[in-house]
Scaffold this active site. Structure first.
Site, PDB file in Angstrom:
ATOM      1  N   GLU A 148      -5.008   1.415  -1.988  1.00 50.25           N
ATOM      2  CA  GLU A 148      -5.314  -0.127  -1.633  1.00 50.25           C
ATOM      3  C   GLU A 148      -6.368  -0.320   0.122  1.00 50.25           C
ATOM      4  O   GLU A 148      -5.397   0.151   0.815  1.00 50.25           O
ATOM      5  CB  GLU A 148      -3.711  -1.000  -1.715  1.00 50.25           C
TER       6      GLU A 148
ATOM      7  N   GLU B  43       4.340   1.097  -3.461  1.00 51.35           N
ATOM      8  CA  GLU B  43       5.092   0.507  -2.284  1.00 51.35           C
ATOM      9  C   GLU B  43       6.417   0.341  -2.902  1.00 51.35           C
ATOM     10  O   GLU B  43       7.129  -1.157  -3.391  1.00 51.35           O
ATOM     11  CB  GLU B  43       4.775  -0.880  -2.083  1.00 51.35           C
TER      12      GLU B  43
END
Ligand code: IFM
Length: 452
Positions: free
Chosen positions: A354, A169
């Site tokens: 995720e 991220e």
């Protein structure tokens, strides 16, 4: 229900769970580990909920054998974890700390003995503090230090660990860390945020290049992606949708996959200069990947808001179901996201690195009946199945998270685990969602054994 669900997943589909070093390891002063920006940030007043920090966390550094045992008990075949850079290079570069390498050696060996395949994230936000003192991600040199650190890990672990993720991220590192001040290093540098993002991406590209040259296995990057919907058909809301999608998703997708930055980024953030994006950088950043890691939690529905950089604010209706993070629950949006990436960016294999949900779990008589998390998970597995049925190349799903853990600025107030952690005793309790995941994987294995 589960039986009919798993038929769409082919035998090579990779099921797993995910964690990150600073969120679970603890042992911050052990075996020569240096401080990271998250140690500094979480120990600064007012930065995290309840002044929580990762000093002890789930004590995974000492409890990892038990945690692997729990994974084995649930039949989980894949484990995504991150390496703490300051354990390997306490000041970010220079002399390797062999005790840091030893820990990950033990971890990988113990996983393999349990027949669990490692997927290693190289950078999940814990930059060595010494590098922050030299400008951190604002300093181009950091990109080259990442490559050297990654190369060191490859040399030591790639004989056994063949699956790698460069970054987790980078949007969050850039925006939460360098604009919104809510993540380490806690800066507000509108003038630098694109440079930070560029250096993160450059380090990704340099690492891919080095790993390809050394033959260290499969490598990709993980992005936090949100399908973006407009609150209405009005022109201004549609413009907000377009700009938010650029800001949130395409800022990172475009350079990684197409080797360009979206033109509309200049409408959102101050431009980046030619001295900061050097000739050849984008070619390094956009080398072919083995997979794109997708972290998905919630969609973004937006309306026009001229006060925001991207002219967009999130719309969440009061009656809308949300998780304990306040994030709207919408599994169909995951299918939309996967289909959208495939349509816009081509046939790159996708790995869900995720997905999961925080809820206010209660431990009662040794059990955690987390019904809402089970519903969340089931609906999202169905959404992946729907994407597979449409021919989208999704290769795996890693559930966030194995354990309740340190949720960054929100400290220990949010629980994402399928295993409950009592932070006072370090006792672990498998939640009902953990049992559900065990059943899913068991059915999957049985189905595929029968289908051969
Ligand atoms: O806990 C985080 C993780 O570190 C990165 N992705 C989102 C998770 C939940 O907020």
């Amino acid at each position: 229900m589960i039986r009919s669900l798993i038929k769409q997943f082919n035998a090579n589909f990779r099921w797993g769970v995910a964690t990150a070093a600073y969120q679970i390891e603890g042992a911050v002063n052990e075996d020569g580990r240096g401080p990271s920006i998250w140690d500094t940030f979480s120990h600064s007043p007012g930065r995290t909920f309840n002044r929580d920090n990762g000093d002890v966390s789930c004590d995974h550094y000492h409890q990892f054998r038990q945690d692997i045992q729990l994974m084995a008990q649930l039949g989980i075949p894949g484990y995504r974890f991150s390496v703490s850079w300051p354990r390997i290079f306490p000041t970010g570069k220079g002399k390797v700390n062999s005790r840091g390498i030893d820990f990950y050696d033990r971890l990988v060996d113990t996983l393999l003995q349990a027949n669990i395949h490692p997927l290693i994230t190289l950078y999940h936000w814990d930059l060595p503090e010494s590098l922050q003192e030299k400008g951190g991600w604002m300093n181009r040199d950091t990109a080259y230090y990442v490559r050297d650190y990654a190369q060191t890990l490859g040399e030591h672990l790639a004989d056994r660990a063949r699956n790698w993720i460069t970054h987790n991220e980078p949007w969050v590192v850039s925006v939460a860390g360098h604009l919104q001040r809510c993540h380490a290093p806690g800066l507000k540098r509108l003038d630098k945020v694109r440079v930070v993002a560029h250096h993160l991406l450059l380090s990704h590209g340099l690492t891919v290049e080095a790993f390809r040259a050394s033959g260290y296995g499969q490598i990709g990057i993980t992005l936090n992606l949100h399908p973006v919907y407009s609150a209405s058909d009005q022109e201004q809301d549609l413009e907000a949708q377009r700009l938010h999608d650029v800001f949130q998703n395409r800022w990172f997708l475009d350079p990684v996959i197409r080797g360009t930055y979206p033109v509309a980024l200049d409408q959102i953030l101050p431009p980046i200069s030619d001295t900061e994006v050097k000739d050849g950088d984008l070619a390094i950043i956009s080398q072919p990947l083995d997979f794109l890691g997708v972290n998905y939690y919630a969609p973004h529905k937006v309306f026009y808001d001229p006060a925001q950089l991207d002219k967009a604010s999130l719309l969440i209706r009061e009656d809308e179901p949300v998780t304990a993070m306040g994030w709207p629950i919408n599994a169909h949006a995951l299918t939309d996201l996967l289909v959208g990436i495939h349509q816009d960016y081509g046939p790159i294999p996708l790995l869900i690195t995720e997905n999961g949900a925080a809820y206010d779990d209660v431990l009662e008589a040794g059990q955690v009946h987390d019904t809402l998390r089970q519903q969340y998970l089931l609906s999202h597995w169905q959404a992946v199945r729907d994407a597979l049925a449409l021919g989208i190349p999704v290769e795996g799903y890693y559930l966030w998270s194995l354990l309740d853990n340190f949720e960054w600025a929100l400290g220990y107030s949010k629980r994402f685990g399928i295993i409950y952690v009592d932070y006072l005793t370090q006792r672990r309790t498998i939640k009902d969602s953990g049992l559900l995941y065990r059943n899913l994987i068991q059915e999957f294995r049985e189905y595929h054994q029968k289908s051969f």
